[in-house]
Design an enzyme around this catalytic site. Structure first.
Site, PDB file in Angstrom:
ATOM      1  N   LYS A  40       0.848  -1.203   0.000  1.00 52.90           N
ATOM      2  CA  LYS A  40       0.000   0.000   0.000  1.00 52.90           C
ATOM      3  C   LYS A  40       0.883   1.252   0.000  1.00 52.90           C
ATOM      4  O   LYS A  40       1.887   1.307   0.731  1.00 52.90           O
ATOM      5  CB  LYS A  40      -0.921  -0.022   1.228  1.00 52.90           C
ATOM      6  CG  LYS A  40      -2.032   1.031   1.198  1.00 52.90           C
ATOM      7  CD  LYS A  40      -2.942   0.889   2.433  1.00 52.90           C
ATOM      8  CE  LYS A  40      -4.088   1.912   2.401  1.00 52.90           C
ATOM      9  NZ  LYS A  40      -4.935   1.821   3.617  1.00 52.90           N
ATOM     10  N   SER A  71      -9.945   2.209   2.664  1.00 51.72           N
ATOM     11  CA  SER A  71      -9.030   2.898   1.771  1.00 51.72           C
ATOM     12  C   SER A  71      -8.105   1.964   0.991  1.00 51.72           C
ATOM     13  O   SER A  71      -7.548   2.359  -0.023  1.00 51.72           O
ATOM     14  CB  SER A  71      -8.182   3.882   2.569  1.00 51.72           C
ATOM     15  OG  SER A  71      -7.325   3.178   3.463  1.00 51.72           O
ATOM     16  N   SER A 103     -10.024  -0.169   6.843  1.00 48.57           N
ATOM     17  CA  SER A 103      -9.414  -0.048   5.516  1.00 48.57           C
ATOM     18  C   SER A 103      -8.726  -1.308   5.005  1.00 48.57           C
ATOM     19  O   SER A 103      -8.372  -1.385   3.829  1.00 48.57           O
ATOM     20  CB  SER A 103      -8.408   1.100   5.497  1.00 48.57           C
ATOM     21  OG  SER A 103      -9.091   2.328   5.500  1.00 48.57           O
TER      22      SER A 103
END
Lengths: 500, 502
Positions: free
Chosen positions: B82, B157, B181
Site C-alpha cells: 500500500k 481505503s 481499511s
C-alpha cells in the site's frame, strides 16, 4: 510609534507594586535529541544533524530520550518539586516554518515536576524564596534566518533560511509562580533567581546553561498594581532576554514603561515584547488579530511517562552538593571574606580554583592566579576564563614548581604563557624555553664578578658595608641571566664576594 | 505456466520456489505480466517497480542456488505494498497530490522486514487519499475498480491492495486499517484481510492518518497466507513507542490447527448490535450460514451485547479528524512535496499548497478536526469521544469474558457502484460501522470471505474479532471456517473470482 513615557524607577516603586514571573528554557546537553538519535552539538553546519523524525518527514515517529527524562527529574528534585508518577506529552499546534511537524510536542498540562521552590540570596545576604509552579519537557524548534528587510524579522524579509539542527533538542521549561512583594528589588530578585537557577543546573551537569549561546533563555513576565491595592495588573511577557544583566534591565525597563502607561490612565496591553540588548528597552511583538488557539491534545504517538518511585529516589541520590551549600563550605575551608568569595564568583573562577586546589595547589595561590593573571589573559583574548587553554591541573603543576623553588614568579608566568600558546605541559615548556631557575653557584659567581667589575663604585660601597647598595648588582645579574637566577642566592653571593 | 503461478497461494508458490521448482524471478515476472495485462482496467497500482522487483527476486534465487536456507517462509513471493508505507526505491504518495513524486529517504519498518524476508515488492497500491475513504474513489490518481465487477468499488481505503489480490496481480499485499481499511476491502473483493492488535505491527514509516487508530496488517487470498505474512511483519520496534514489546502471536500454527476443522471448546460471540437492520439481505444470509458452519465445526455460538458500539461511528469521526488535523499539518510546502508558489509570504504559500494539494475528503476531515480541538469545544467533542472509546473498550472486555472471538458481517453491503456514495459522506461512513469499534479499542479483527450474496453475486465478508494479542484464536477460527466453506464449495473461494473483463 511614539516612544513610551518612562517613569523614574524610584517613583515607580513609591507608587506601584511589581509582580514578577519568570519562564526559563534550558536546553539539555544530552548527546541526542528529545525524540530521535540525532546529535545536539552546537554550531554544526546547518541541517547536518537531522533525520526523518526531527525533520517531521511523513511516517516518522518520536521516541522519548530517557536521558532527557532523567535530567528533567533531577532538575525537578533539585528545585524541591514533586515528580509526577504519570504524565502525557501533548501537541501544541501552530504553523511556523521552523517547526517541522507544525506542532510542538510538549508536556503541556501534565508536567513532570510541580510545586517546588528555590531560595535565592541577594547581594546583601537577604534570602528570597521563589516558588516554582512547574518544570516540563518539550522540544526546541529549528532556527530561521530572515534575510533582507529592516528588522531581521519574517515580515518584510526577502527570503528565509531554515536550519533544523536545533529542531528536537530537549528543552526543560521552568516556570515560577507569581513573585509578589519584591518592590524596588524586583530587578535584583529576577537576576538573582536566574543566576541561582543557572548555577543549580550547571551543578547538575545537565546543561551548559550558556545564555549567550541560547542554551538558557529567559522570558520575563511583569505587571504592576497600585501600591497596596492588591489588584493584579495586566502583564507583559518579554522574550529574548539573553544575559543576566539583561534580565535585570528588562524588569527595570518594563516597570518604568508600565508605570508610564498606567499614569496616563491607559491600559497595559497583554502582549509579547522583545528585549533590545543595545538600548536596554523592549519592543512590542506583532499584535495578533486573533488570540492563538493551540488546539492542545494528548500526543498519540507517545506512551505516557511514568517514572517509578524507585527510579526517582535513585535519581535523588545522584543530586550533587547544591551550589550555595558548596560555596558556604568553600568559604569556610579557604577562610575567605564575603568580598573575596564574591570576587571569585563574579570572575566565574570558583570552579576553576576549586579544581586547581583539588589538583594539589594551595587555595591562596590558585585564587591569585585565576583572579589576576589568568583573568587578564582571558580579557586580552576575549574569551571566558574557563575557555583559556590551560587546565587546573596544569596550573597546579606550575604552582608546585614555584613552591619547590624550581621557578620564580616571573618564570612561572612565562611557563603559563607557554602553556596558553599550546607549547605543551608546564614541564615541557620549562625544558623547551629553558626556564629553570639557575642555582648553579659557579655560573652565578662569574656573573656576579662581572657585574661588580662593571660597576666598581657600587662594589666599593658594598665593600664599605653599605649592603643596601647590593640591589643594583642583583638587578644587573638578573638581567644578565634573563631572570632565571635565584635572586636570593645572588644577593648572598654578592655579599660573600665583597667580603661585607 | 505464467498464468498458473499467479493462481497459486503464497504458501504454495513459496514451496515451489524454495525447492527450486520455480524461480523467484519467474514468479515475479508472471505477476508483472499479469499486472501489465489487467491493471489498465483494475488500476490497483500507483507505481510498479519491475526492475527492483526482479533484482530482489534474483537475489533470492542466487541465495537458494548457493544452498542457503530461504530468508523466510515467504522468500521470493511477490507482494503489493500500500502506498502509505515509505520506500526508498519507489515514490510514496499516500494517494495524494501533495506528495506526488515524493521519494522518501528511509524505509518503513514494515518495508525493511519485507525486504529482509526476501519478499518481492512489486509496487505500490492505490488508496483513498491519506487512507480516508471506503471506496478508493478519493485517491487523487483515480479510482481502483473491483475485479468482481469493474463498475464497482473495491472498498477502501486499501482498495488497491485488495483488488491486486482478487485480480491475481499479487498473492500477498500489505494494507493499513484505521477504521476498516483492510477488512472492508477484503470483504468487497472476496479476500482475507487482518487488522492486528494496535501496536502489533510497527507504524514507523506508515504515513499517519490517525496515529491512535492506524495499524498495518497482512492481506492475502487465504488465511494461512495472511498468517505467514503476519509473522514476518509483526513484532516490537524500538522506533515506534506504541509498539508492543511482546512476541508475535503464533498465528501460523493457529491457522494450521484451525484448518484441521475442529473448533470444539471455542466460544463464538455474535454481537447483537452488529446484525439485522441495515444489513443487505445477502450479507445477512451469508453471515447466518457462516454461524451454522461454525457450529458444525464444534464452536459454541452465543449472543453478546456491546451497547456502546452504536456511538462508535460518532466518536471515531471526532477522534480521527482531530488527529488528522494535526498529523497533516506538516504538509506545508517548506521541506518536501508539492509547492504552489503563490503569494509573497510563507503562510500564503502554505495555504495555496494545501488548497491545491488536498482533496475534498481530506479537507473535510482537517476542518472537522480543527474545529473539534478548538478551545471551548475540546471537552464536548474530543473529550466525550475519548470517553466513548473507553466504554467501547469495556464492552469488548465484557464480551470477551463470554466468548473467545466475536463475529459480525464485515460490511453492511456488498461492493456498491463507483460514484454511488462519493457525494454522500455520511452514507460512505456507514460502511465502517462494524469495523470501527475494533480500531477504537485497539483489539484485533479479520475479514474472511463468506460467499457471494444471492442477489448480486458479489462477495461478502465474515468479521472475526479477538482481544488484544488474541490473534491466535482468531486465525484458528478463520482457517477452520475457510476450510469448511471451501469443502462445501468444492474449491477455494478465490477460484470463484471472475476473469477481469473490461
Amino acid at each position: 510609534m511614539t516612544a513610551p513615557t518612562l517613569v523614574d524607577f524610584d517613583d515607580v516603586v513609591d507608587r506601584y507594586d511589581p509582580t514578577l514571573g519568570l519562564e526559563v528554557h534550558v536546553e539539555l546537553s544530552t548527546n541526542t535529541k528529545m525524540f530521535c538519535g540525532c546529535p545536539t552539538t552546537f554550531g554544526a553546519e546547518p541541517n547536518t544533524q537531522v533525520c526523518p523524525t526531527c525533520l517531521g518527514l511523513p511516517g516518522s515517529l518520536p521516541v522519548v530520550n530517557r536521558a532527557a527524562v532523567e535530567a528533567a527529574i533531577r532538575i525537578g528534585l533539585a528545585l524541591n518539586c514533586s515528580i509526577a508518577p504519570w504524565g502525557r506529552f501533548a501537541r501544541k499546534n501552530y504553523f511556523y516554518p521552523d517547526m517541522p511537524k507544525n506542532f510542538q510536542t510538549s508536556q503541556y498540562d501534565e508536567p513532570i515536576a510541580v510545586d517546588g521552590h528555590l531560595d535565592v540570596t541577594l547581594e546583601d545576604g537577604t534570602s528570597v524564596r521563589v516558588e516554582i509552579e512547574r518544570a516540563h519537557m518539550e522540544e526546541d524548534t529549528g532556527k530561521s534566518l530572515h534575510v533582507g528587510g529592516a528588522t531581521g524579522r519574517i515580515h518584510g524579509a526577502e527570503y528565509s533560511l531554515l536550519d533544523y539542527n536545533r529542531a528536537g533538542v530537549p528543552l526543560i521549561e521552568i516556570v515560577t509562580k507569581m513573585i509578589p512583594g519584591t518592590g524596588a528589588r524586583a530587578p535584583e530578585v529576577a537576576r538573582a533567581y536566574v543566576t541561582a537557577l543557572r548555577d543549580l543546573i550547571r551543578s547538575l551537569g545537565v546543561s551548559d546553561v550558556r545564555m549567550d549561546q541560547g542554551s538558557m533563555r529567559c522570558d520575563v513576565n511583569l505587571s504592576l498594581s497600585p501600591k497596596g491595592s492588591g489588584i493584579l495588573g495586566t502583564r507583559s511577557e518579554t522574550k529574548n532576554v539573553n544575559s543576566l544583566r539583561s534580565v535585570e534591565r528588562a524588569v527595570r525597563y518594563e516597570m518604568s514603561r508600565h508605570a508610564g502607561v498606567l499614569d496616563a490612565g491607559e491600559k497595559v496591553v497583554q502582549e509579547t515584547r522583545h528585549f533590545q540588548e543595545d538600548t536596554a528597552t523592549t519592543r512590542s511583538g506583532r499584535i495578533k488579530e486573533t488570540s492563538e488557539d493551540y488546539r492542545y491534545f494528548p500526543e498519540p504517538d507517545l506512551v505516557p511517562i511514568a517514572p517509578s518511585a524507585e527510579w526517582v529516589e535513585e535519581l535523588r541520590g545522584t543530586l550533587p552538593e547544591l551550589p550555595w551549600e558548596r560555596r558556604a563550605r568553600i568559604q569556610q575551608e579557604w577562610q575567605l571574606s564575603d568580598a573575596e568569595l564574591r570576587d571569585l564568583v563574579n570572575a566565574d573562577a570558583l570552579d576553576l580554583v576549586a579544581a586547581t586546589v583539588d589538583a594539589g595547589a594551595p587555595s591562596g595561590d590558585a585564587r591569585s592566579w585565576w583572579v589576576s593573571y589568568l583573568s587578564q589573559q582571558a580579557n586580552t583574548r576575549g574569551v571566558a576564563l574557563d575557555a583559556l587553554p590551560i587546565t587546573p591541573a596544569q596550573l597546579a603543576r606550575v604552582i608546585e614548581l614555584v613552591t619547590t623553588g624550581e621557578l620564580n614568579n616571573k618564570l612561572a608566568r612565562q611557563v603559563v604563557d607557554g602553556v596558553l600558546e599550546g607549547e605543551g605541559e608546564p614541564d615541557e615548556v620549562v625544558a623547551s624555553r629553558g626556564l629553570a631557575v639557575v642555582s648553579d653557584d659557579g655560573a652565578l659567581i662569574a656573573a656576579v664578578d662581572e657585574a661588580l667589575a662593571a660597576q666598581p663604585d657600587v662594589a666599593e660601597k658594598i665593600r664599605g658595608g653599605k649592603v643596601a647598595a647590593a640591589g643594583a648588582i642583583v638587578g644587573a645579574v638578573m638581567k644578565a641571566t634573563k631572570g632565571q637566577a635565584d635572586a636570593k642566592r645572588v644577593r648572598e653571593l654578592i655579599i660573600e664576594r665583597c667580603g661585607a | 505456466m505464467s498464468d498458473d503461478l499467479t493462481r497459486l497461494s503464497a504458501a504454495e508458490l513459496a514451496e515451489k520456489i524454495h525447492v527450486r521448482e520455480v524461480s523467484a524471478v519467474e514468479a515475479a515476472q508472471a505477476h508483472l505480466d499479469r499486472i501489465a495485462a489487467v491493471d489498465g482496467d483494475v488500476h490497483a497500482f500507483l507505481h510498479v517497480g519491475a526492475e527492483a522487483a526482479l533484482a530482489s527476486a534474483t537475489l533470492v534465487d542466487e541465495s537458494l542456488a548457493a544452498g542457503t536456507a530461504p530468508a523466510s517462509a515467504l522468500a521470493g513471493v511477490p507482494l503489493a505494498l500500500k502506498d502509505v508505507l515509505t520506500t526508498t526505491d519507489m515514490p510514496t504518495t499516500v494517494g495524494s497530490k501533495i506528495l506526488e513524486g515524493w521519494r522518501p529517504p528511509y524505509d518503513a519498518t514494515v518495508t525493511s522486514k519485507l525486504r529482509a524476508a526476501g519478499i518481492t515488492i512489486l509496487g505500490k497500491t492505490n488508496m483513498d487519499e491519506f487512507a480516508m475513504g471506503s471506496s478508493t474513489e478519493y485517491s487523487a490518481y483515480g479510482p481502483t475498480r473491483n475485479p468482481w465487477d469493474l463498475d464497482r468499488i473495491p472498498g477502501g481505503s486499501g482498495g488497491g491492495s485488495a483488488a491486486a489480490l482478487a485480480a491475481f496481480e499479487a498473492p500477498l499485499a500489505i494494507g493499513t486499517d484505521t477504521g476498516g481499511s483492510i477488512r472492508q476491502p477484503a470483504a468487497m473483493t472476496g479476500t482475507v484481510g487482518v487488522k492486528p492488535t494496535y501496536g502489533g505491527v510497527s507504524r514507523y514509516g506508515l504515513v499517519a492518518c490517525a496515529s491512535s487508530l492506524d495499524q498495518a496488517g497482512p492481506c492475502a487470498r487465504t488465511v494461512l497466507d495472511a498468517a505467514l505474512l503476519h509473522e514476518i511483519i509483526g513484532g516490537h520496534d524500538p522506533m515506534d513507542s506504541t509498539s508492543i514489546d511482546a512476541p508475535v502471536p503464533a498465528v501460523v500454527e493457529a491457522a494450521r490447527l484451525g484448518a484441521k476443522g475442529d473448533l470444539s471448546g471455542v466460544r463464538v460471540g455474535v454481537v447483537r448490535e452488529l446484525t439485522g437492520e441495515g444489513y443487505q439481505a445477502g450479507v445477512q444470509e451469508n453471515f447466518d450460514a457462516a454461524l451454522r458452519e461454525l457450529e458444525k465445526l464444534g464452536a459454541e455460538v452465543v449472543e453478546v451485547s456491546a451497547p456502546h458500539f452504536q456511538y462508535g461511528l460518532a466518536a471515531y469521526y471526532l477522534i480521527l479528524p482531530s488527529e488528522v488535523s494535526s498529523n497533516l499539518a506538516r504538509f506545508d510546502a517548506m521541506r518536501y512535496g508539492l509547492r504552489v508558489d503563490k503569494g509573497a509570504s510563507a503562510e500564503e504559500v502554505m495555504a495555496a499548497t494545501r488548497e491545491a494539494g488536498f482533496g475534498p475528503e481530506v479537507k473535510r476531515r482537517i476542518i472537522l478536526g480543527t474545529y473539534a480541538l478548538s478551545s471551548g469545544y475540546y471537552d464536548a467533542y474530543y473529550g466525550q469521544a475519548q470517553k466513548v472509546r473507553t466504554l467501547i473498550g469495556r464492552d469488548f472486555a465484557a464480551a470477551f469474558a463470554q466468548a473467545d472471538v466475536l463475529v459480525s458481517p464485515t460490511a453492511p453491503t456488498t461492493a456498491f457502484p463507483i460514484g454511488d456514495k462519493v457525494d454522500d459522506p455520511l452514507a460512505m461512513y456507514l460502511n465502517d460501522l462494524a469495523t470501527i469499534p475494533t480500531n477504537l479499542a485497539g483489539t484485533a479483527a479479520m475479514s474472511v470471505p463468506s460467499g457471494v450474496a444471492a442477489e448480486d453475486g458479489l462477495p461478502t465478508g465474515l468479521q472475526i474479532m479477538a482481544p488484544a494479542l488474541g490473534e491466535a484464536v482468531m486465525y484458528r477460527v478463520g482457517a477452520a471456517y475457510e476450510a469448511a466453506r471451501d469443502a462445501a464449495d468444492g474449491s477455494p473461494f478465490a477460484s470463484r473470482t471472475p476473469e477481469v473483463k473490461p
